[in-house]
Design an enzyme around this catalytic site. Sequence first.
Site, mmCIF file in Angstrom:
data_model
loop_
_atom_site.group_PDB
_atom_site.id
_atom_site.type_symbol
_atom_site.label_atom_id
_atom_site.label_comp_id
_atom_site.label_asym_id
_atom_site.label_seq_id
_atom_site.Cartn_x
_atom_site.Cartn_y
_atom_site.Cartn_z
ATOM 1 N N ASN A 211 0.847 -1.199 0.000
ATOM 2 C CA ASN A 211 0.000 0.000 0.000
ATOM 3 C C ASN A 211 0.879 1.245 0.000
ATOM 4 O O ASN A 211 2.103 1.147 -0.005
ATOM 5 C CB ASN A 211 -0.944 -0.017 1.205
ATOM 6 C CG ASN A 211 -0.170 -0.095 2.504
ATOM 7 O OD1 ASN A 211 0.581 0.812 2.856
ATOM 8 N ND2 ASN A 211 -0.320 -1.213 3.220
ATOM 9 N N ASP A 284 -4.045 -6.413 5.285
ATOM 10 C CA ASP A 284 -5.038 -7.295 5.909
ATOM 11 C C ASP A 284 -5.030 -8.681 5.282
ATOM 12 O O ASP A 284 -5.424 -9.649 5.921
ATOM 13 C CB ASP A 284 -6.439 -6.677 5.779
ATOM 14 C CG ASP A 284 -6.612 -5.470 6.698
ATOM 15 O OD1 ASP A 284 -6.020 -5.491 7.793
ATOM 16 O OD2 ASP A 284 -7.322 -4.517 6.312
ATOM 17 N N LYS A 294 8.872 -17.119 -10.974
ATOM 18 C CA LYS A 294 8.120 -15.978 -11.506
ATOM 19 C C LYS A 294 6.933 -16.481 -12.325
ATOM 20 O O LYS A 294 7.082 -17.369 -13.157
ATOM 21 C CB LYS A 294 9.060 -15.145 -12.381
ATOM 22 C CG LYS A 294 8.410 -13.945 -12.991
ATOM 23 C CD LYS A 294 9.438 -13.088 -13.707
ATOM 24 C CE LYS A 294 8.762 -12.015 -14.516
ATOM 25 N NZ LYS A 294 8.696 -12.314 -15.927
ATOM 26 N N ILE A 312 -2.409 -7.947 14.222
ATOM 27 C CA ILE A 312 -1.434 -7.799 15.317
ATOM 28 C C ILE A 312 -2.031 -7.038 16.502
ATOM 29 O O ILE A 312 -1.928 -7.469 17.658
ATOM 30 C CB ILE A 312 -0.143 -7.096 14.818
ATOM 31 C CG1 ILE A 312 0.403 -7.809 13.569
ATOM 32 C CG2 ILE A 312 0.916 -7.046 15.914
ATOM 33 C CD1 ILE A 312 1.481 -7.042 12.814
ATOM 34 N N PHE A 331 -4.300 2.843 14.685
ATOM 35 C CA PHE A 331 -4.708 3.856 13.716
ATOM 36 C C PHE A 331 -5.903 3.339 12.928
ATOM 37 O O PHE A 331 -6.065 2.129 12.769
ATOM 38 C CB PHE A 331 -3.559 4.186 12.748
ATOM 39 C CG PHE A 331 -2.611 5.229 13.279
ATOM 40 C CD1 PHE A 331 -1.777 4.942 14.346
ATOM 41 C CD2 PHE A 331 -2.562 6.506 12.725
ATOM 42 C CE1 PHE A 331 -0.916 5.897 14.853
ATOM 43 C CE2 PHE A 331 -1.702 7.470 13.212
ATOM 44 C CZ PHE A 331 -0.868 7.177 14.286
ATOM 45 N N LYS A 348 -13.062 0.046 16.306
ATOM 46 C CA LYS A 348 -11.724 -0.571 16.431
ATOM 47 C C LYS A 348 -11.248 -0.529 17.884
ATOM 48 O O LYS A 348 -10.627 -1.472 18.369
ATOM 49 C CB LYS A 348 -10.720 0.143 15.532
ATOM 50 C CG LYS A 348 -10.925 -0.194 14.058
ATOM 51 C CD LYS A 348 -9.711 0.195 13.247
ATOM 52 C CE LYS A 348 -10.042 0.454 11.797
ATOM 53 N NZ LYS A 348 -10.874 -0.540 11.148
ATOM 54 N N LYS A 352 -10.599 -4.183 19.156
ATOM 55 C CA LYS A 352 -9.179 -4.528 19.312
ATOM 56 C C LYS A 352 -8.692 -4.297 20.743
ATOM 57 O O LYS A 352 -7.501 -4.413 21.011
ATOM 58 C CB LYS A 352 -8.329 -3.740 18.307
ATOM 59 C CG LYS A 352 -8.772 -3.978 16.842
ATOM 60 C CD LYS A 352 -7.715 -3.578 15.847
ATOM 61 C CE LYS A 352 -8.240 -3.679 14.415
ATOM 62 N NZ LYS A 352 -7.193 -3.858 13.422
HETATM 63 N N1 CTP Z 1 -3.508 -3.709 12.211
HETATM 64 C C1 CTP Z 1 -2.807 -4.793 12.694
HETATM 65 N N2 CTP Z 1 -2.782 -5.969 12.011
HETATM 66 C C2 CTP Z 1 -3.474 -6.117 10.867
HETATM 67 C C3 CTP Z 1 -4.199 -5.022 10.367
HETATM 68 C C4 CTP Z 1 -4.183 -3.839 11.063
HETATM 69 O O1 CTP Z 1 -2.179 -4.657 13.744
HETATM 70 N N3 CTP Z 1 -3.444 -7.265 10.235
HETATM 71 C C5 CTP Z 1 -3.519 -2.458 12.964
HETATM 72 C C6 CTP Z 1 -2.962 -1.286 12.196
HETATM 73 O O2 CTP Z 1 -1.584 -1.092 12.426
HETATM 74 C C7 CTP Z 1 -3.797 -0.140 12.741
HETATM 75 C C8 CTP Z 1 -5.132 -0.775 12.968
HETATM 76 O O3 CTP Z 1 -4.848 -2.135 13.239
HETATM 77 O O4 CTP Z 1 -3.297 0.328 13.976
HETATM 78 C C9 CTP Z 1 -5.969 -0.625 11.721
HETATM 79 O O5 CTP Z 1 -6.880 -1.611 11.675
HETATM 80 P P1 CTP Z 1 -7.588 -2.139 10.345
HETATM 81 O O6 CTP Z 1 -8.661 -3.019 10.874
HETATM 82 O O7 CTP Z 1 -6.677 -2.679 9.342
HETATM 83 O O8 CTP Z 1 -8.159 -0.809 9.847
HETATM 84 P P2 CTP Z 1 -8.117 -0.035 8.519
HETATM 85 O O9 CTP Z 1 -7.147 -0.586 7.558
HETATM 86 O O10 CTP Z 1 -7.973 1.384 8.901
HETATM 87 O O11 CTP Z 1 -9.579 -0.240 8.030
HETATM 88 P P3 CTP Z 1 -10.369 -1.512 7.536
HETATM 89 O O12 CTP Z 1 -11.197 -1.873 8.709
HETATM 90 O O13 CTP Z 1 -11.102 -0.962 6.411
HETATM 91 O O14 CTP Z 1 -9.349 -2.548 7.190
#
Ligand code: CTP
Length: 404
Positions: A211, A284, A294, A312, A331, A348, A352
Amino acid sequence: MSESMERRRIVLGVTGSIAAYKAAELARILVSRGYEVRVVMTQSGMEFITPTTMQAVTGQPVVTDFWDKSEASGIGHIQLADWAEALVIAPATADVIAKLAMGFAESPLLAVALATKAPILVAPAMNMNMYSNPKTQENIEELRKRGVRFVDPEEGELACGWNGTGRLADPEEIFFHVRRILSPQDFAGKRVLITTGPTREALDPVRFITNRSSGKMGVALAREAFRRGAEVTLVHGPVHIKVPGPVKREEVTSTAEMRKAVMDHMESKSEMPDVVIMAAAVADYRPAEVADLKMKKSDKTPTIKLVENPDILHELGKSKVDEKKPILVGFAVETGEIEDLLNEARTKLKNKNADMIVGNFANEAFDLDTNRVWLVDKHGRQEEVATTYKSRVANKILDTILTL
Ligand code: CTP
């Protein structure tokens, strides 16, 4: 507490090392950031760079000896010692370090060092064998005990032809340390683990999914937490970043690697971070399979099957046993309306089990030096931080962390 904007007063001591020319660069950085700089040079320092150069860069007369009747010494060494908010000696030779340790006052620089109540920062530069000599190390240790701070020299090719540790730290690096000694140490003794940048998920040996994250927000957090006294570890994805030397860097590529790096820090209770800030834009999903070779173009358009990555922050939140430790900050990135962003942040926060979520918009955050954020915390507080530099946003986040 963010850094005050008033002009700070620095006495810069320059001693006799080939690296003395870098003192001009350090003075330039300080002056350009609004610091007032007065230079004091030793006799041997003047063999390597002239007072004229230092005067031109700082716009101030340079102090070179006790008996000089010119304007420069109009401000005597005691006045200078009282005037200073910080004394920075860069480069510092083995000789000056030894004399500082002994408490000598034979030159204006040593006299200022002895008389000042301001914090002292020393950036050594010398031959590697002189640096590693037990006597030099003993002197450094003695000074550390007295509260003198050091910017460790770097490893590399030295002017004397040797390769080793002894090269003066980069002036930008020294500048970070100057900011630190002038700042309230409200994060002193705190371990802060920050993740930043994107993660990268391989499709085959040459392709990957990622990204637009630049890692700038996490870097700003790492720098500011360091400035405020924290012991900082930055786990970052594949982005180019510059952080002060004492910030520990751990570079990772995939989400699985980032997860491992973070979880490794959670293993020992006594070494566990006090704060974890997940600023990374973690992927994600990842491709279900990574091709060994390849992938070739074929007649059939390929379909990429994705599988979910471990979350995480969610895992950290779930395993959190202690109310207070670690404080978890995540975030949330949105592309919709403010209301959606706030809802997303609150969801979140709950899902979380985080202590705070920093909400921001993709188009205001990614790859920019500024950001606008909303801080949503577990106490129900919700605060907008209007668009400003990421360093300021970082300080706002850190201020709020101290209240959690
Ligand atoms: N995060 C994480 N592990 C992941 C994905 C996200 O620790 N596999 C953390 C990111 O570092 C951030 C927060 O979780 O602090 C964002 O969560 P996420 O659910 O990915 O949110 P967004 O990408 O903002 O939105 P969406 O729900 O649309 O994915």
